[in-house]
Design an enzyme around this catalytic site. Structure first.
Site, PDB file in Angstrom:
ATOM      1  N   ASP A   1     -10.850  16.756  -3.709  1.00  0.00           N
ATOM      2  CA  ASP A   1      -9.400  16.602  -3.650  1.00  0.00           C
ATOM      3  C   ASP A   1      -8.711  17.840  -3.091  1.00  0.00           C
ATOM      4  OD1 ASP A   1      -9.101  13.942  -4.646  1.00  0.00           O
ATOM      5  OD2 ASP A   1      -9.601  14.677  -6.637  1.00  0.00           O
TER       6      ASP A   1
ATOM      7  N   THR B   1     -15.905  16.708  -7.094  1.00  0.00           N
ATOM      8  CA  THR B   1     -16.197  16.449  -8.509  1.00  0.00           C
ATOM      9  C   THR B   1     -15.262  15.413  -9.092  1.00  0.00           C
ATOM     10  OG1 THR B   1     -16.947  18.740  -8.732  1.00  0.00           O
ATOM     11  CG2 THR B   1     -16.470  17.543 -10.761  1.00  0.00           C
TER      12      THR B   1
ATOM     13  N   GLU C   1      -6.154  23.205  -7.083  1.00  0.00           N
ATOM     14  CA  GLU C   1      -5.921  24.518  -6.480  1.00  0.00           C
ATOM     15  C   GLU C   1      -4.691  25.161  -7.112  1.00  0.00           C
ATOM     16  OE1 GLU C   1      -8.057  25.684  -4.191  1.00  0.00           O
ATOM     17  OE2 GLU C   1      -9.207  23.807  -4.218  1.00  0.00           O
TER      18      GLU C   1
END
Length: 353
Positions: free
Chosen positions: A111, A135, A329
């Site tokens: 992602d 993941t 992030e």
């Protein structure tokens, strides 16, 4: 926009109380995309595609060769392909590909990689193909794309596309969700080494490690034309249906509903006067544990500690200032402005039933 707890309503089309991506037989019904408008057939004149794969993501190295073969066998012409072992090369490669006028870009990664790509695709007449190699793979899950290269290549080859919204956090795009509190602490701990070692267990492993240091914080939210103040343990601002490797933001969240779906988990220790004590921390942890169980099926809105809302624009302040995590992030500190870029991205999606 609405504040407060929402009735649970019917289960979403991807509703599951199991761990993400359980083994399934071929006879089972495939995932359905979390979209209001069904995907539409793309006009067959978009030309050759470019393949870009993050080989740092889990299983990325093996998937690169497999994706090239799978796309070729399905008649998808790939004019150029790039295996990127360093994230810093992604921007340069995308600029080169887009500069050549390429209108189909197929990206393999997690992602975080996809969010990084979207920043370069907004406002362009380009279609994104998704190969879920990370993941969490929450964007692929929200689209209804199965978590294997062959199935993802099938979706691309069939050529059906959808227009989906993109969330913005201080102008930075995100596809799934941005969050403050425990989720940001988990993102900080989710190193590449932990993801490779623990796989899908990386999220619960990181959560357990961070829970002992959990502290409430105060937020002030301005959502469209209303305001709200809360002492919370976590705040999640969702663009799609899923975040955190299969947790639901809200059962009615859709990638094309032109809204942000938000939920906050209040800290019971502050209302009981036990904030900063061992008993207060136990209260908070117990609340988070109950929410964590319910969020897998989207039933967390029934918990009295959860406040839910929907809005087009959101401004969040926090005391003390909090790190903000967007699609895995860390993107900065509060205060943070969130908004929706409606129908900003065209993406390959499973054909309508």
């Amino acid at each position: 926009m609405a504040f407060g707890r929402h009735p649970p309503g019917p289960a979403g089309p991807l509703d599951s109380e199991c761990t993400p991506f359980p083994a399934r037989s071929k006879e089972e019904v495939p995932l359905e995309p979390a979209l209001i408008e069904p995907p539409r057939r793309l006009a067959p004149d978009d030309g050759p595609a470019a393949l870009v794969v993050n080989t740092q993501s889990r299983s990325g190295r093996e998937a690169y060769a497999l994706a090239r073969e799978a796309l070729a066998s399905r008649g998808v012409i790939v004019a150029e392909s790039h295996a990127l072992s360093k994230s810093g090369r992604l921007r340069r490669v995308l600029e080169q590909v887009l500069g050549k006028g390429t209108r189909r870009i197929i990206v393999g990664g997690g992602d975080g990689t996809l969010s990084g790509v979207v920043a370069h695709l907004l406002g362009r007449d380009v279609t994104l193909g998704v190969l879920p190699l990370g993941t969490g793979n929450d964007f692929a899950r929200s689209l209804g794309i199965e978590p294997d290269v062959e199935s993802a290549c099938d979706v691309i080859a069939r050529g059906y596309t959808a227009r989906v919204d993109v969330g913005l956090a201080n102008g930075r795009p995100f596809l799934n969700a941005a969050s403050l509190g425990l989720a940001s602490a988990i993102a900080r701990r989710l190193t590449k080494q932990l993801k490779q070692r623990a796989g899908k267990l990386a999220y619960p492993v990181a959560a357990a490690a961070e829970a002992k240091d959990l502290r409430p914080f105060r937020i002030r939210i301005k959502a469209d034309d209303q305001e709200l103040e809360l002492d919370v343990l976590q705040l999640v601002v969702g663009n799609g249906l899923y975040h955190g490797a299969g947790n639901m933001v809200a059962p009615d969240a859709r990638l094309d509903d032109r809204r942000l779906h938000v939920y906050a988990v209040s800290a019971p220790s502050t209302t009981s006067g036990r904030d900063g004590t061992g008993l207060g921390q136990l209260q908070d942890l117990a609340t988070l544990a109950r929410v964590a169980l319910a969020v897998r099926s989207g039933e967390h809105g029934e918990n009295p500690a959860v406040t839910s809302l929907r809005a087009v624009r959101l401004y969040v302040e926090a005391t003390p200032a909090q790190e903000v995590n967007a699609d895995g992030e860390l993107v900065g500190l509060t205060p943070m402005r969130f908004e929706v870029a409606p129908a900003a991205l065209r993406v390959y999606a499973p054909a309508p039933a």
